[in-house]
Design a protein around this motif. Structure first.
Motif, PDB file in Angstrom:
ATOM      1  N   ALA A 182       2.212  49.088  83.064  1.00 59.92           N
ATOM      2  CA  ALA A 182       3.324  48.491  82.332  1.00 59.92           C
ATOM      3  C   ALA A 182       3.186  46.979  82.286  1.00 59.92           C
ATOM      4  N   HIS A 183       2.717  46.391  83.383  1.00 59.73           N
ATOM      5  CA  HIS A 183       2.501  44.942  83.412  1.00 59.73           C
ATOM      6  C   HIS A 183       1.431  44.533  82.408  1.00 59.73           C
ATOM      7  N   MET A 184       0.327  45.288  82.381  1.00 57.10           N
ATOM      8  CA  MET A 184      -0.738  44.977  81.436  1.00 57.10           C
ATOM      9  C   MET A 184      -0.242  45.064  80.000  1.00 57.10           C
ATOM     10  N   SER A 185       0.542  46.103  79.715  1.00 52.96           N
ATOM     11  CA  SER A 185       1.068  46.279  78.362  1.00 52.96           C
ATOM     12  C   SER A 185       1.982  45.129  77.970  1.00 52.96           C
ATOM     13  N   LEU A 186       2.847  44.723  78.902  1.00 54.87           N
ATOM     14  CA  LEU A 186       3.779  43.635  78.623  1.00 54.87           C
ATOM     15  C   LEU A 186       3.056  42.300  78.488  1.00 54.87           C
ATOM     16  N   ALA A 187       2.119  42.035  79.412  1.00 60.84           N
ATOM     17  CA  ALA A 187       1.409  40.752  79.405  1.00 60.84           C
ATOM     18  C   ALA A 187       0.560  40.570  78.152  1.00 60.84           C
ATOM     19  N   THR A 188       0.010  41.661  77.633  1.00 61.24           N
ATOM     20  CA  THR A 188      -0.845  41.579  76.441  1.00 61.24           C
ATOM     21  C   THR A 188      -0.084  41.897  75.153  1.00 61.24           C
ATOM     22  N   GLN A 189       1.192  42.332  75.315  1.00 67.58           N
ATOM     23  CA  GLN A 189       2.015  42.748  74.168  1.00 67.58           C
ATOM     24  C   GLN A 189       1.288  43.790  73.319  1.00 67.58           C
ATOM     25  N   SER A 190       0.671  44.755  74.035  1.00 66.72           N
ATOM     26  CA  SER A 190      -0.158  45.755  73.363  1.00 66.72           C
ATOM     27  C   SER A 190       0.556  47.090  73.138  1.00 66.72           C
ATOM     28  N   ASP A 191       1.796  47.205  73.589  1.00 65.18           N
ATOM     29  CA  ASP A 191       2.593  48.412  73.354  1.00 65.18           C
ATOM     30  C   ASP A 191       1.871  49.695  73.772  1.00 65.18           C
ATOM     31  N   MET A 192       1.288  49.694  74.940  1.00 66.12           N
ATOM     32  CA  MET A 192       0.623  50.901  75.430  1.00 66.12           C
ATOM     33  C   MET A 192       1.662  51.963  75.791  1.00 66.12           C
ATOM     34  N   SER A 193       1.275  53.209  75.693  1.00 66.66           N
ATOM     35  CA  SER A 193       2.159  54.321  76.025  1.00 66.66           C
ATOM     36  C   SER A 193       1.897  54.776  77.454  1.00 66.66           C
ATOM     37  N   HIS A 194       2.969  55.065  78.180  1.00 72.19           N
ATOM     38  CA  HIS A 194       2.848  55.551  79.547  1.00 72.19           C
ATOM     39  C   HIS A 194       3.049  57.061  79.578  1.00 72.19           C
ATOM     40  N   VAL A 195       2.127  57.770  80.217  1.00 67.57           N
ATOM     41  CA  VAL A 195       2.234  59.223  80.383  1.00 67.57           C
ATOM     42  C   VAL A 195       2.288  59.517  81.878  1.00 67.57           C
ATOM     43  N   ALA A 196       3.419  60.038  82.338  1.00 68.66           N
ATOM     44  CA  ALA A 196       3.598  60.334  83.763  1.00 68.66           C
ATOM     45  C   ALA A 196       3.235  61.789  84.049  1.00 68.66           C
ATOM     46  N   TYR A 197       2.452  61.998  85.117  1.00 66.39           N
ATOM     47  CA  TYR A 197       2.050  63.340  85.534  1.00 66.39           C
ATOM     48  C   TYR A 197       2.653  63.648  86.902  1.00 66.39           C
ATOM     49  N   LYS A 198       2.592  64.913  87.289  1.00 64.85           N
ATOM     50  CA  LYS A 198       3.120  65.319  88.581  1.00 64.85           C
ATOM     51  C   LYS A 198       2.119  65.108  89.709  1.00 64.85           C
ATOM     52  N   GLY A 199       0.938  64.648  89.390  1.00 69.04           N
ATOM     53  CA  GLY A 199      -0.064  64.409  90.416  1.00 69.04           C
ATOM     54  C   GLY A 199      -1.315  63.818  89.808  1.00 69.04           C
ATOM     55  N   GLU A 200      -2.245  63.430  90.680  1.00 68.15           N
ATOM     56  CA  GLU A 200      -3.495  62.819  90.219  1.00 68.15           C
ATOM     57  C   GLU A 200      -4.391  63.800  89.486  1.00 68.15           C
ATOM     58  N   ALA A 201      -4.449  65.029  89.974  1.00 66.87           N
ATOM     59  CA  ALA A 201      -5.372  66.002  89.394  1.00 66.87           C
ATOM     60  C   ALA A 201      -5.128  66.220  87.902  1.00 66.87           C
ATOM     61  N   PRO A 202      -3.895  66.520  87.465  1.00 65.77           N
ATOM     62  CA  PRO A 202      -3.681  66.690  86.021  1.00 65.77           C
ATOM     63  C   PRO A 202      -3.875  65.397  85.235  1.00 65.77           C
ATOM     64  N   MET A 203      -3.560  64.257  85.857  1.00 68.91           N
ATOM     65  CA  MET A 203      -3.795  62.972  85.192  1.00 68.91           C
ATOM     66  C   MET A 203      -5.286  62.780  84.915  1.00 68.91           C
ATOM     67  N   MET A 204      -6.114  63.080  85.914  1.00 68.22           N
ATOM     68  CA  MET A 204      -7.561  62.904  85.746  1.00 68.22           C
ATOM     69  C   MET A 204      -8.115  63.879  84.711  1.00 68.22           C
ATOM     70  N   GLN A 205      -7.589  65.091  84.680  1.00 66.39           N
ATOM     71  CA  GLN A 205      -8.048  66.062  83.683  1.00 66.39           C
ATOM     72  C   GLN A 205      -7.813  65.546  82.268  1.00 66.39           C
ATOM     73  N   ASP A 206      -6.654  64.957  82.043  1.00 63.92           N
ATOM     74  CA  ASP A 206      -6.348  64.442  80.709  1.00 63.92           C
ATOM     75  C   ASP A 206      -7.152  63.191  80.387  1.00 63.92           C
ATOM     76  N   LEU A 207      -7.468  62.395  81.386  1.00 65.96           N
ATOM     77  CA  LEU A 207      -8.305  61.212  81.141  1.00 65.96           C
ATOM     78  C   LEU A 207      -9.711  61.646  80.747  1.00 65.96           C
ATOM     79  N   ILE A 208     -10.261  62.599  81.471  1.00 63.97           N
ATOM     80  CA  ILE A 208     -11.598  63.100  81.134  1.00 63.97           C
ATOM     81  C   ILE A 208     -11.598  63.733  79.743  1.00 63.97           C
ATOM     82  N   GLY A 209     -10.498  64.408  79.419  1.00 64.13           N
ATOM     83  CA  GLY A 209     -10.404  65.066  78.113  1.00 64.13           C
ATOM     84  C   GLY A 209     -10.086  64.127  76.962  1.00 64.13           C
ATOM     85  N   GLY A 210      -9.763  62.869  77.269  1.00 65.19           N
ATOM     86  CA  GLY A 210      -9.488  61.896  76.219  1.00 65.19           C
ATOM     87  C   GLY A 210      -8.054  61.886  75.718  1.00 65.19           C
ATOM     88  N   GLN A 211      -7.151  62.638  76.395  1.00 68.35           N
ATOM     89  CA  GLN A 211      -5.746  62.616  75.981  1.00 68.35           C
ATOM     90  C   GLN A 211      -5.091  61.280  76.319  1.00 68.35           C
TER      91      GLN A 211
END
Length: 338
Positions: A182-211
């Motif tokens: 959120a800090h990076m998005s605000l500092a660069t005014q890049s309007d990045m989207s935040h996606v919250a997961y219930k744990g690291e494992a599903p977060m990493m799966q989506d990162l590898i998958g390009g989501q």
């Protein structure tokens, strides 16, 4: 003439035994629980307020195994994920203060959530007793290979050039990955989207998958995928490089000097408030003994964590000192109550 009959010896013995038995039963019924059975005398539940498979869960199982040997009772790991660690932490806060329910939480569930939510079902200072700060938890900033950036400055330029198109993940609202993104998005005014997961494992799966395109992750979860080329490491949070990723420079080394990139989260043990001090000290001592064992220290280092020398008193002092830093970071990041 009145004849007085004196009790026989047998009657006296019977009466004495009856009185003694009644007295013993009364004493047992009114004896303190500690006198009946020293702590611990049954299995202990260690709640992890995140999904299985992440670094917090792995650390809980490593510690649980070692602590069981010292305590002489099994430690059962109970994953209660959801709501940025709130669900599991609240379950512990509302448990009996007897030392049989403990939580292994992160800085978000034990501190920063109070600055993000107007109403929490628990108050850390009121409802929990801080036991032991196990380790500082620097994270590695990683991106999907489709992102061309290889350094921190290059990533900042990329998110600016792709305003509104970049999504970053976290393993819970209020966790460090959320705040730093959120800090990076605000500092660069890049309007990045935040996606919250219930744990690291599903977060990493989506990162590898390009989501999602970027995330902060533990070395434990990220390193195998960095080594295989499925994701790319950009830099490490905190002030020092990780021993398990020695060739990945810190973000501060790369010129990202903002406080958001220099602080780290942590992992710690807490119990319900009003847990007797001797029990709190016993749990703290068993955690300390577990973290001093060479194989545990090696495992924790492999996760990218830095072991703390802690105690209930040291943890309470550190918690109090860090609160204004995290409160300021949350305000500066623009993270909103969700």
């Amino acid at each position: 003439m009145t004849i007085t009959r004196h009790p026989t010896r047998r009657a006296l013995l019977r009466a004495t035994a009856t009185t003694a038995g009644a007295a013993a039963l009364f004493a047992l019924a009114h004896a303190p629980a500690q006198a009946q059975a020293p702590y611990p005398n049954k299995p202990i539940r260690m709640v992890v307020p995140f999904q299985a498979g992440g670094a917090t869960d792995v650390l809980a199982r490593v510690l649980g195994q070692k602590m069981s040997a010292g305590l002489g009772q099994p430690i059962v790991v109970d994953n209660k994920p959801g709501a940025a660690g709130i669900i599991g932490t609240d379950a512990v806060a509302k448990s009996a203060p007897d030392g049989y329910t403990i939580v292994l939480g992160l800085s978000n569930s034990l501190m920063t959530n109070e600055f993000l939510y107007e109403k929490l079902p628990y108050d850390t200072a009121r409802d929990l007793t801080l036991v032991y700060q196990i380790a500082a938890a620097p994270l590695v900033l990683v991106v999907h290979p489709s992102v061309p950036a290889k350094t921190g400055p290059e990533l900042l330029k990329y998110v600016v050039a792709n305003k509104g198109k970049v999504a970053y993940g976290s393993y819970g609202i209020g966790a460090y990955p959320h705040l730093a993104g959120a800090h990076m998005s605000l500092a660069t005014q890049s309007d990045m989207s935040h996606v919250a997961y219930k744990g690291e494992a599903p977060m990493m799966q989506d990162l590898i998958g390009g989501q999602i395109q970027m995330a902060y992750a533990s070395a434990l979860v990220a390193k195998p995928h960095i080594d295989s080329g499925k994701i790319r490491a950009i830099g490490v949070s905190g002030e020092r490089r990780m021993s398990t990723l020695p060739n990945v420079p810190t973000l501060a080394e790369q010129g990202l000097k903002d406080e958001a990139y220099r602080v780290t989260g942590w992992l710690a043990i807490a119990v319900p408030a009003k847990t007797p001090k001797p029990i709190v000290d016993r749990i703290a001592e068993e955690v300390r003994k577990a973290t001093q064992q060479p194989d545990v220290r090696e495992r924790i280092a492999a996760m990218g964590f830095e072991i703390k020398d802690s105690s209930p008193e040291l943890f309470a002092a550190a918690w109090k000192a860090e609160r204004p830093i995290w409160e300021r970071l949350i305000k500066q990041s623009g993270a909103k109550l969700e």
